[in-house]
Every structure is written in structure tokens, then in C-alpha cells.
Design an enzyme around this catalytic site. Structure first.
Site, mmCIF file in Angstrom:
data_model
loop_
_atom_site.group_PDB
_atom_site.id
_atom_site.type_symbol
_atom_site.label_atom_id
_atom_site.label_comp_id
_atom_site.label_asym_id
_atom_site.label_seq_id
_atom_site.Cartn_x
_atom_site.Cartn_y
_atom_site.Cartn_z
ATOM 1 N N VAL A 147 0.697 -1.223 -0.022
ATOM 2 C CA VAL A 147 -0.018 -0.066 0.077
ATOM 3 C C VAL A 147 0.817 1.335 -0.008
ATOM 4 O O VAL A 147 0.240 2.293 -0.412
ATOM 5 C CB VAL A 147 -0.953 0.057 1.163
ATOM 6 C CG1 VAL A 147 -0.053 0.476 2.617
ATOM 7 C CG2 VAL A 147 -1.970 0.778 1.111
ATOM 8 N N TYR A 148 2.383 1.258 0.100
ATOM 9 C CA TYR A 148 3.144 2.460 0.424
ATOM 10 C C TYR A 148 2.853 2.911 -0.960
ATOM 11 O O TYR A 148 3.518 2.652 -1.952
ATOM 12 C CB TYR A 148 4.200 1.961 0.748
ATOM 13 C CG TYR A 148 4.636 1.659 2.344
ATOM 14 C CD1 TYR A 148 3.419 1.844 3.144
ATOM 15 C CD2 TYR A 148 5.659 0.896 2.819
ATOM 16 C CE1 TYR A 148 3.477 1.282 4.633
ATOM 17 C CE2 TYR A 148 5.630 0.689 3.994
ATOM 18 C CZ TYR A 148 4.627 0.951 4.961
ATOM 19 O OH TYR A 148 4.843 0.584 6.316
ATOM 20 N N GLN A 149 2.425 4.098 -1.131
ATOM 21 C CA GLN A 149 2.231 5.126 -2.492
ATOM 22 C C GLN A 149 1.695 4.104 -3.305
ATOM 23 O O GLN A 149 2.203 4.193 -4.556
ATOM 24 C CB GLN A 149 3.723 5.540 -2.659
ATOM 25 C CG GLN A 149 3.950 6.722 -1.824
ATOM 26 C CD GLN A 149 2.945 7.839 -1.731
ATOM 27 O OE1 GLN A 149 1.912 7.776 -0.738
ATOM 28 N NE2 GLN A 149 3.114 8.730 -2.442
ATOM 29 N N MET A 150 0.634 3.409 -2.987
ATOM 30 C CA MET A 150 -0.026 2.583 -3.967
ATOM 31 C C MET A 150 0.694 1.791 -4.868
ATOM 32 O O MET A 150 0.523 1.742 -6.100
ATOM 33 C CB MET A 150 -0.991 3.198 -4.765
ATOM 34 C CG MET A 150 -1.928 3.929 -4.156
ATOM 35 S SD MET A 150 -3.089 2.992 -2.902
ATOM 36 C CE MET A 150 -3.857 2.092 -3.942
#
Length: 330
Positions: free
Chosen positions: A62-65
Site C-alpha cells: 500500500v505504500y504510495q499505492m
């Protein structure tokens, strides 16, 4: 660099883990960390980490998608890192397709889909550590543990771990795995720092009893323990996540940070080095996950490895702390 075994496993990790949340596509349109460093901006930081012996890198889908995983994989390839010598960790749970059916969570469907997506973005055949990114209350624990076991048996992950979670939940999930002969968690990734020490009550003793690795996130509390209280940085000016995590306890936390500043100054150290040295003095801690947005941040983290705090200094740093509300989310 110092290296230690990862909990009860035979895997070696550097005592400093580089948090890859700091890297990815910048800007709010890409996620909740708009201050993230792009590939070009982050190259020098990553190189310094590698040069100083860091072999453990932690990211999440999920980090910066997903772009954090993409940048992490590109760094690994471009710097020619030996895949057998480095440790790559990622996570699963939070929504990758917000508002869509099966857009996130820890269902068997999502776990098996997301490990493939993560590996594709990383450009790797497997991750060393696959972690649940908090607990999904909408999925039975049995389903979660069996799916994670199957990820390991498929060869797509070597080990599994859990992030912030209540002790009873962690113990119950370990018991489920034991009862079925499934893979158990080998690590716990809790929030732990000078302004949030609630995990000393149950999680850290449980991890010690289970011989689990402890890899704290936000050891500097999003930078709060790295600079005088109230300092505005490029990150803090746009960071909307940190206020959600620590905003409710600012009055109590300011006292701890002010005290940290005074103690660090008295010993001729930066606040970051002092705070990390405190954490590294805790026997339960395997490797703090350090977020870095500059080369100096990496250098300070490694400097802390050589600092030995006296018992009196540890007591001085801990003295202003008062109990916080324990939460399984933050």
C-alpha cells in the site's frame, strides 16, 4: 554493521532496517505519503544504507499505492545486490483498490492475489518476510493463517510476520497455526518509541517468550523524537498520517521530547542517535525500521549502534513517560 538472527530463525539481518515507506512516487495522488522520495531522489540514500551494511529492507503493497515496492525492486537490481544476502519484507491488508469489492483485507483471495502483485512490482521471485498489515476483523483467523501458510509453501515467502496487533490476537493466531501444523509468525512489527511504550506491557514479553523477532515501526515517532518539539520539516508540513497516530497525546509527548532533547544535548549527541540508542538497548528489539529522507538519517541510525547508554541515562530518558491508550491499529 551488526547482524543478528531474526528471532528463532537462522536468517541474518542488519540491526538497522531501512524503511522503504520513504520511497515511491511523491504527491498526494499516489498515496498518503506525499513526501516520499522518487527513485532519483532516493538513490543516494539507498546507496548509503547499502554501503553501511544494511541488508534488511521493509516495504508494503500500500505504500504510495505500490510504487514503493517498484522503487525498492529497482534499487535492488540497479545496485546489483546479491538476492541471497539481502532480506526483503512487504505487507498485505490495506486497500489497494479503495471502495471496490475485494479491494483489500486478509481474505484468502486477497492474500494470494496480493503476494503475486507485490512480487511483480518488486521484480522478485519471493520475499523473505510477508507480514499482515494489522489484522482484518472481517476474515476468520483460520482463513488468514492457512492462506499465509500456503504462500510460504508455494515458495513465494520464506517467513511470515504480523504488524501492530493485540497480544491476545497474536497468541490466538499462533495457536491456530500450531494446531493445524501451519506456518507461524516469526516476527512482530509494533509501534515502539520513546513517546509510545505500551508494547512493553504485553507484546514485547510475548515476543520474548515466543522467541519472535521484534522490528518496531516509527522508532523516532515520525520524526518527533529526532528534532526539537514543534520543528516544521518538508515532511511534517504535508504529513496527514502522523497527526492521526500521535495527535491525541501531544501534551504528554512534548514532555518526553523536550526531555530527550536535554539528555541528548548533555551527552553531545543528536536527538535521533540518542532515541535510537535507547531502543537498541532493549534486549527484545531485533532491528528498528528507520525511515530516511536524507543520507544523514541513515548515518545517524548506524551511529546509534555504537552508543552504549548507562542505566541512569536510560532512566532519565524514560522518566517523563505516562501511560497511553493501547490500540491495535496505531
Amino acid at each position: 554493521m551488526q547482524y543478528v538472527k531474526f528471532g528463532s530463525t537462522g536468517m541474518d539481518v542488519s540491526r538497522i532496517c531501512l524503511g522503504m515507506m520513504s520511497f515511491g512516487a511523491p504527491g498526494e495522488e499516489h498515496g498518503v505519503f506525499p513526501w516520499a522520495k522518487s527513485y532519483d531522489e532516493g538513490r543516494e540514500i539507498f546507496k548509503k544504507a547499502v554501503d553501511l551494511g544494511i541488508n534488511y529492507f521493509d516495504t508494503a503493497n500500500v505504500y504510495q499505492m505500490g510504487t514503493s515496492e517498484e522503487v525498492t525492486g529497482r534499487f535492488i537490481r540497479d545496485f546489483g545486490l546479491n538476492r541471497d544476502e539481502i532480506v526483503v519484507a512487504t505487507k498485505v491488508n490495506f486497500e489497494m483498490r479503495p471502495g471496490r469489492p475485494n479491494g483489500g483485507g486478509l481474505s484468502r483471495k486477497n492474500i494470494l492475489a496480493e503476494i503475486d502483485h507485490s512480487l511483480e512490482r518488486l521484480g522478485l521471485d519471493y520475499v523473505d518476510l510477508y507480514q499482515i498489515h494489522r489484522l482484518d476483523p472481517g476474515t476468520p483467523m483460520e482463513e488468514i493463517m492457512e492462506a499465509l501458510h500456503d504462500v510460504v509453501k508455494s515458495g513465494k515467502a520464506r517467513y511470515i510476520g504480523a504488524s501492530t496487533i493485540f497480544a491476545w490476537q497474536l497468541e490466538r493466531m499462533q495457536g491456530i497455526a500450531e494446531a493445524h501444523g501451519w506456518t507461524k509468525f516469526v516476527s512482530i512489527q509494533p509501534q515502539y518509541n520513546l513517546i509510545y511504550r505500551e508494547e512493553e506491557r504485553e507484546i514485547l514479553p510475548l515476543a520474548a517468550d515466543r522467541k519472535m523477532a521484534v522490528v518496531p515501526w516509527s522508532p523516532l515517532a515520525g520524526g518527533r523524537c529526532a528534532r526539537p518539539w514543534g520543528t516544521v520539516t518538508r515532511r511534517s508540513a504535508v504529513d496527514k498520517v502522523s497527526p492521526m497516530v500521535w495527535g491525541a497525546t501531544e501534551a504528554e509527548d512534548k514532555k518526553v521530547v523536550d526531555n530527550l532533547e536535554a539528555v541528548a544535548k548533555a551527552h553531545g549527541r543528536s536527538m535521533a542517535v540518542e532515541a535510537l540508542a535507547w531502543m537498541l538497548s532493549k534486549p527484545a528489539v531485533t532491528a528498528p525500521i528507520v525511515g530516511a529522507t536524507s543520507v544523514r538519517h541513515v548515518e545517524e541510525a548506524v551511529e546509534a549502534l555504537d552508543v552504549r547508554l548507562s542505566e541512569d541515562e536510560v532512566k532519565a530518558l524514560e522518566a517523563p513517560y505516562v501511560p497511553h491508550v493501547k490500540t491495535g491499529q496505531y
